[in-house]
Design a protein around this motif. Sequence first.
Motif, PDB file in Angstrom:
ATOM      1  N   ASN A   1       0.803  -1.224   0.000  1.00  0.00           N
ATOM      2  CA  ASN A   1       0.000   0.000   0.000  1.00  0.00           C
ATOM      3  C   ASN A   1       0.835   1.272   0.000  1.00  0.00           C
ATOM      4  OD1 ASN A   1      -2.419  -1.461   0.071  1.00  0.00           O
ATOM      5  ND2 ASN A   1      -2.259  -1.701   2.278  1.00  0.00           N
ATOM      6  N   LEU A   2       2.140   1.131   0.002  1.00  0.00           N
ATOM      7  CA  LEU A   2       3.009   2.301   0.046  1.00  0.00           C
ATOM      8  C   LEU A   2       3.506   2.663  -1.346  1.00  0.00           C
ATOM      9  CD1 LEU A   2       5.182   1.370   3.170  1.00  0.00           C
ATOM     10  CD2 LEU A   2       3.212   2.925   3.072  1.00  0.00           C
ATOM     11  N   ASN A   3       3.734   3.940  -1.559  1.00  0.00           N
ATOM     12  CA  ASN A   3       4.312   4.415  -2.813  1.00  0.00           C
ATOM     13  C   ASN A   3       5.656   3.711  -3.001  1.00  0.00           C
ATOM     14  OD1 ASN A   3       5.805   5.860  -4.721  1.00  0.00           O
ATOM     15  ND2 ASN A   3       4.912   7.823  -4.137  1.00  0.00           N
ATOM     16  N   PRO A   4       5.861   3.024  -4.122  1.00  0.00           N
ATOM     17  CA  PRO A   4       7.085   2.236  -4.299  1.00  0.00           C
ATOM     18  C   PRO A   4       8.372   3.058  -4.309  1.00  0.00           C
ATOM     19  CG  PRO A   4       5.792   2.245  -6.318  1.00  0.00           C
ATOM     20  CD  PRO A   4       4.957   2.910  -5.264  1.00  0.00           C
ATOM     21  N   ILE A   5       8.272   4.354  -4.499  1.00  0.00           N
ATOM     22  CA  ILE A   5       9.490   5.154  -4.485  1.00  0.00           C
ATOM     23  C   ILE A   5       9.597   6.017  -3.221  1.00  0.00           C
ATOM     24  CG2 ILE A   5       9.800   5.127  -6.978  1.00  0.00           C
ATOM     25  CD1 ILE A   5       8.608   7.973  -7.052  1.00  0.00           C
ATOM     26  N   SER A   6       8.703   5.817  -2.278  1.00  0.00           N
ATOM     27  CA  SER A   6       8.769   6.600  -1.043  1.00  0.00           C
ATOM     28  C   SER A   6       9.926   6.120  -0.173  1.00  0.00           C
ATOM     29  CB  SER A   6       7.462   6.498  -0.257  1.00  0.00           C
ATOM     30  OG  SER A   6       7.306   5.201   0.277  1.00  0.00           O
ATOM     31  N   LYS A   7      10.461   7.031   0.602  1.00  0.00           N
ATOM     32  CA  LYS A   7      11.553   6.701   1.516  1.00  0.00           C
ATOM     33  C   LYS A   7      11.107   5.643   2.524  1.00  0.00           C
ATOM     34  CE  LYS A   7      14.810   8.848   4.782  1.00  0.00           C
ATOM     35  NZ  LYS A   7      15.361   7.598   5.128  1.00  0.00           N
ATOM     36  N   GLU A   8       9.870   5.756   3.013  1.00  0.00           N
ATOM     37  CA  GLU A   8       9.359   4.804   4.006  1.00  0.00           C
ATOM     38  C   GLU A   8       9.310   3.387   3.438  1.00  0.00           C
ATOM     39  OE1 GLU A   8       8.094   8.853   5.081  1.00  0.00           O
ATOM     40  OE2 GLU A   8       7.867   7.708   3.236  1.00  0.00           O
ATOM     41  N   ARG A   9       8.806   3.253   2.218  1.00  0.00           N
ATOM     42  CA  ARG A   9       8.732   1.919   1.616  1.00  0.00           C
ATOM     43  C   ARG A   9      10.119   1.354   1.365  1.00  0.00           C
ATOM     44  NH1 ARG A   9       9.174  -1.767  -2.041  1.00  0.00           N
ATOM     45  NH2 ARG A   9       7.471  -3.170  -2.539  1.00  0.00           N
ATOM     46  N   ARG A  10      11.006   2.182   0.850  1.00  0.00           N
ATOM     47  CA  ARG A  10      12.377   1.715   0.595  1.00  0.00           C
ATOM     48  C   ARG A  10      13.048   1.281   1.894  1.00  0.00           C
ATOM     49  NH1 ARG A  10      12.902   6.706  -1.849  1.00  0.00           N
ATOM     50  NH2 ARG A  10      14.780   7.122  -0.614  1.00  0.00           N
ATOM     51  N   SER A  11      12.861   2.047   2.949  1.00  0.00           N
ATOM     52  CA  SER A  11      13.476   1.713   4.242  1.00  0.00           C
ATOM     53  C   SER A  11      12.897   0.423   4.810  1.00  0.00           C
ATOM     54  CB  SER A  11      13.277   2.855   5.240  1.00  0.00           C
ATOM     55  OG  SER A  11      13.976   4.000   4.822  1.00  0.00           O
ATOM     56  N   LEU A  12      11.574   0.289   4.787  1.00  0.00           N
ATOM     57  CA  LEU A  12      10.952  -0.927   5.310  1.00  0.00           C
ATOM     58  C   LEU A  12      11.356  -2.149   4.487  1.00  0.00           C
ATOM     59  CD1 LEU A  12       7.379   0.388   6.163  1.00  0.00           C
ATOM     60  CD2 LEU A  12       9.056  -0.523   7.795  1.00  0.00           C
ATOM     61  N   ALA A  13      11.346  -2.014   3.167  1.00  0.00           N
ATOM     62  CA  ALA A  13      11.727  -3.142   2.312  1.00  0.00           C
ATOM     63  C   ALA A  13      13.175  -3.540   2.572  1.00  0.00           C
ATOM     64  CB  ALA A  13      11.526  -2.777   0.837  1.00  0.00           C
TER      65      ALA A  13
END
Length: 144
Positions: free
Chosen positions: A59-71
């Motif tokens: 559900n997160l924007n694939p280029i968001s910092k939050e998604r990148r950090s969590l992934a």
Amino acid sequence: MAFRGQFDYSLDAKKRLNVPAKFRPAFANGVVLAKALEPCVAIWAPETFEQWTESFLGNLNPISKERRSLARYFSGNSWDVELDSAGRVTLGQPLLEYAGIEKEVVVVGNLDHIEVWDRARWQTDQKELDSEIVQIAESLGHPS
């Protein structure tokens, strides 16, 4: 399978953990060892780990910092392994250090996965949780 209960174990000299026999069939297709959010080691079936990570990453924007950090956190701190013929997994040094595990552990069912805690840390965590659980439950309200 819903994982429930607590089981006391000791790691052997090679840092291997005996997975409780009743849980082993759930790991027939492999095991994912991962850092949990709390200081413990999470043990997942691969397909359940994928479903869990997708539940919040999808559900997160694939280029968001939050998604990148969590992934990065969950992918970079998880390992695909297999149970050996005796139903054991070897816990790697990064996971042992993160969880503060040396030898004595508690294997804890957490519905869709199991967790491995340093026994002393688990006991401390449970005392804190015992004193907070009513407040936590009441703060959530009732969904109806």
